[in-house]
Write a protein that holds these residues in place. Structure first.
Motif, PDB file in Angstrom:
ATOM      1  N   ASN A  54     -31.446-114.409  87.883  1.00  0.00           N
ATOM      2  CA  ASN A  54     -30.444-114.315  86.834  1.00  0.00           C
ATOM      3  C   ASN A  54     -29.455-115.464  86.984  1.00  0.00           C
ATOM      4  O   ASN A  54     -28.795-115.593  88.019  1.00  0.00           O
ATOM      5  N   TRP A  93     -25.530-106.627  76.858  1.00  0.00           N
ATOM      6  CA  TRP A  93     -24.804-106.457  78.116  1.00  0.00           C
ATOM      7  C   TRP A  93     -23.518-105.741  77.795  1.00  0.00           C
ATOM      8  O   TRP A  93     -22.737-106.264  77.033  1.00  0.00           O
ATOM      9  N   LEU A 103     -20.562-121.047  90.850  1.00  0.00           N
ATOM     10  CA  LEU A 103     -19.435-120.154  91.119  1.00  0.00           C
ATOM     11  C   LEU A 103     -19.377-119.781  92.596  1.00  0.00           C
ATOM     12  O   LEU A 103     -18.311-119.575  93.160  1.00  0.00           O
ATOM     13  N   HIS A 125     -30.159-110.852  91.035  1.00  0.00           N
ATOM     14  CA  HIS A 125     -28.937-110.942  90.245  1.00  0.00           C
ATOM     15  C   HIS A 125     -27.750-111.066  91.206  1.00  0.00           C
ATOM     16  O   HIS A 125     -26.845-110.246  91.233  1.00  0.00           O
ATOM     17  N   TRP A 175     -17.741-108.515  88.575  1.00  0.00           N
ATOM     18  CA  TRP A 175     -17.617-109.560  89.583  1.00  0.00           C
ATOM     19  C   TRP A 175     -16.137-109.860  89.908  1.00  0.00           C
ATOM     20  O   TRP A 175     -15.405-108.936  90.199  1.00  0.00           O
ATOM     21  N   ASN A 190     -29.306-115.690  78.736  1.00  0.00           N
ATOM     22  CA  ASN A 190     -28.062-114.929  78.671  1.00  0.00           C
ATOM     23  C   ASN A 190     -27.047-115.800  77.967  1.00  0.00           C
ATOM     24  O   ASN A 190     -26.824-116.945  78.373  1.00  0.00           O
ATOM     25  N   GLN A 245     -23.432-104.315  90.233  1.00  0.00           N
ATOM     26  CA  GLN A 245     -22.392-103.970  89.268  1.00  0.00           C
ATOM     27  C   GLN A 245     -22.357-102.485  88.910  1.00  0.00           C
ATOM     28  O   GLN A 245     -21.374-102.009  88.364  1.00  0.00           O
ATOM     29  N   ASP A 296     -28.302-119.051  81.943  1.00  0.00           N
ATOM     30  CA  ASP A 296     -27.210-118.798  81.017  1.00  0.00           C
ATOM     31  C   ASP A 296     -26.916-120.067  80.250  1.00  0.00           C
ATOM     32  O   ASP A 296     -27.060-121.177  80.746  1.00  0.00           O
TER      33      ASP A 296
HETATM   34  C1  GBH Z   1     -23.261-112.730  82.963  1.00  0.00           C
HETATM   35  O1  GBH Z   1     -22.712-113.968  83.302  1.00  0.00           O
HETATM   36  C2  GBH Z   1     -23.793-112.019  84.170  1.00  0.00           C
HETATM   37  O2  GBH Z   1     -25.206-112.132  84.259  1.00  0.00           O
HETATM   38  C3  GBH Z   1     -23.390-110.583  84.246  1.00  0.00           C
HETATM   39  O3  GBH Z   1     -23.648-110.094  85.532  1.00  0.00           O
HETATM   40  C4  GBH Z   1     -21.943-110.453  83.845  1.00  0.00           C
HETATM   41  O4  GBH Z   1     -21.449-109.174  84.061  1.00  0.00           O
HETATM   42  C5  GBH Z   1     -21.861-110.833  82.395  1.00  0.00           C
HETATM   43  O5  GBH Z   1     -22.355-112.093  82.172  1.00  0.00           O
HETATM   44  C6  GBH Z   1     -20.447-110.795  81.815  1.00  0.00           C
HETATM   45  O6  GBH Z   1     -19.646-111.795  82.383  1.00  0.00           O
HETATM   46  O7  GBH Z   1     -14.338-118.488  85.781  1.00  0.00           O
HETATM   47  O8  GBH Z   1     -13.525-118.913  83.530  1.00  0.00           O
HETATM   48  O9  GBH Z   1     -15.357-120.223  84.426  1.00  0.00           O
HETATM   49  C7  GBH Z   1     -22.134-114.622  82.179  1.00  0.00           C
HETATM   50  C8  GBH Z   1     -21.756-116.042  82.398  1.00  0.00           C
HETATM   51  C9  GBH Z   1     -20.412-117.545  83.531  1.00  0.00           C
HETATM   52  C10 GBH Z   1     -19.385-115.682  82.551  1.00  0.00           C
HETATM   53  C11 GBH Z   1     -19.215-117.787  84.356  1.00  0.00           C
HETATM   54  C12 GBH Z   1     -18.142-115.913  83.383  1.00  0.00           C
HETATM   55  C13 GBH Z   1     -16.902-117.542  84.587  1.00  0.00           C
HETATM   56  C14 GBH Z   1     -15.728-117.788  83.735  1.00  0.00           C
HETATM   57  N1  GBH Z   1     -20.561-116.171  83.203  1.00  0.00           N
HETATM   58  N2  GBH Z   1     -18.034-117.302  83.714  1.00  0.00           N
HETATM   59  S1  GBH Z   1     -14.658-118.945  84.427  1.00  0.00           S
END
Ligand code: GBH
Length: 462
Positions: free
Chosen positions: A157, A414, A165, A134, A422, A297, A17, A227
């Protein structure tokens, strides 16, 4: 209300990232390079990639100065295995004395980058907290390097995200799904559980290797970061309460139950239609107890009720809208995240009660609505909603610790920098530092000064 003496106050990032420089020093592609450069399909909202990201591979020293100026005593980052292992094949320097090529030959230049970063952090009094995986890498685990200076190790992570996903919904690399519109084709009903299972094993064997070979002399700790969402029953009915538990089992228990308790959650067998592979006795002995702490997280809360059909969320329905039609919390830039601090307190209590392990909050943060389009940047740095979020969540953490007796040992916001979010590309900004992607110049946002003050106020290590 001071926090414990060794409490870690910091900011978090992840290699893909922020780093950029995808071909520097013999780095080879990771699954995320392939995914973002896929010419057959459109995976990233703004068609971007991590090719440049925040140019941290070049600006790392400046970034450490930022961390220092923000009053942090810790920094959580991940390593890119595409840099650490030389996959270019047979570079002379990677042959041993007999000229034999090694398995997983180390890439000296890539390792040196992290070595420099870690040494500089330590020099500046910032504890390095290293995530081994990660999402951007081949599953090769190797803790031989850096152990002299790194005392906080995180194996994985958010395995839920990587498995679900990447192999269920196909919205993250490697993009596999049984969704007709997605390619490559996968089997969403089966693959996430196979991937998840192997992630658990990879974590457990890495922890075992570290504990046996390195911890005795290096004296660090190792654990996994999961998470979680705070799952709150939609109403008082037994159906909603059971649904909230199923959601926890599917999101967090899937990994936490084997690792802390030695078995998959009962509800996950039926929810997954018996797709869960089983552990051998020998594996189970390695898996159970393989994490020194609960790495967490978390960003948001959901109201949960019975009825959905998606196994990956426990066949539940989730919403932010209460039965009386009001919204649970403050909206953000992304549909999946609303601010609800009280939910964070509930979650910390639930995890402490359920797993009885010290909790390291390894990520928490908020993307301000339309922050990307606010001009000029001098305006965008006034991130009032993010301050509101951090105020609520840090306060909820203090209440969990001081009123409820939950053992919390760290708080990493964060993220240190706006970065490649992503599948959202650069449209969603999570940073406490604004990055101008044209110039790569960094601008601290107001919220970081709120955190700096909070760190100072609650640190007992003056
Ligand atoms: C974290 O994931 C990550 O560790 C980090 O890299 C990232 O940048 C940060 O959070 C912020 O997102 O497609 O509508 O279902 C957080 C958990 C779970 C958040 C999956 C986004 C997908 C949303 N993530 N979710 S959806």
């Amino acid at each position: 209300m001071l926090l414990s003496k060794d409490f870690l106050f910091g900011f978090a990032t992840a290699a893909y990232q922020i780093e950029g420089s995808p071909a520097a020093d013999n780095r080879t592609p990771s699954v995320w390079d392939t995914f973002t450069h896929d010419t057959q399909a459109h995976h990233i909202a703004d068609n971007s990639s991590g090719d440049e990201a925040t140019d941290h591979y070049k600006l790392w020293k400046e970034d450490i100065q930022l961390i220092k100026s923000y009053g942090a005593n810790a920094y959580r980052f991940s390593v890119s295995w595409s840099r650490i292992i030389d996959f270019t094949g047979g570079a002379a320097s990677n042959s041993d004395a007999q000229g034999q090529s090694q398995r997983d030959p180390p890439n000296k230049a890539g390792i040196q980058f992290y070595r420099n970063l870690i040494e500089e952090l330590v020099k500046e009094g910032i504890a390095p907290c290293l995530t081994l995986f990660h999402w951007d890498s081949p599953q090769v685990l190797e803790d031989r390097e850096f152990g002299d200076l790194v005392k906080h190790w995180i194996t994985l992570n958010e395995p839920w995200c990587y498995a679900s996903l990447g192999y269920g919904y196909g919205v993250h690399a490697p993009g596999r799904s049984s969704d007709r519109a997605k390619s490559p084709k996968g089997d969403s009903a089966l693959e996430p559980y196979i991937v998840g299972h192997n992630l658990i094993l990879a974590h457990a064997y890495a922890a075992k290797a570290y504990r046996e070979e390195f911890a005795p002399t290096q004296g660090g700790t190792i654990g996994v970061t999961l998470d979680s969402v705070s799952y709150i029953p939609y109403d008082d009915t037994p159906e909603s309460k059971a649904a909230a538990q199923r959601a926890y089992d599917a999101r967090t228990g899937w990994f936490a139950d084997p690792i802390y308790k030695g078995h998959y959650p009962a509800s996950l067998h039926s929810v997954s239609n018996n797709a869960l592979p089983s552990f051998t006795e020998e594996e189970l002995a390695v898996v159970k107890g393989s994490s020194d702490f609960f790495g967490l997280n978390t960003y948001t809360s959901n109201l949960v009720r019975d009825g959905g059909s998606d196994p990956l969320n426990g066949k539940t329905k989730t919403t932010f809208v209460r039965p009386d039609g009001t919204e649970l919390g403050m909206k953000s830039h992304v549909p999946w995240l609303q601010s609800y601090p009280e939910g964070f307190r509930l979650l910390l209590n639930y995890l402490w009660k359920t797993y009885q392990k010290p909790i390291f909050v390894t990520e928490n943060g908020f993307p301000v609505k339309n922050e990307n389009s606010i001009q000029p940047i001098e305006e965008a740095v006034h991130d009032t909603d993010r301050i509101e979020y951090f105020r609520g969540y840090t306060n909820a953490l203090l209440e969990a610790v001081n009123k409820d007796g939950v053992d919390v040992r760290s708080y990493f916001a964060w993220s240190l920098l706006d970065n490649f979010e992503w599948a959202d590309g650069y449209k969603t900004r999570f940073g406490v530092t604004y990055v101008d992607y044209k110039t790569m110049k960094r601008y601290p946002k107001d919220s970081v000064w709120f955190l700096k003050e909070w760190f100072e106020k609650h640190s007992s290590a003056h």
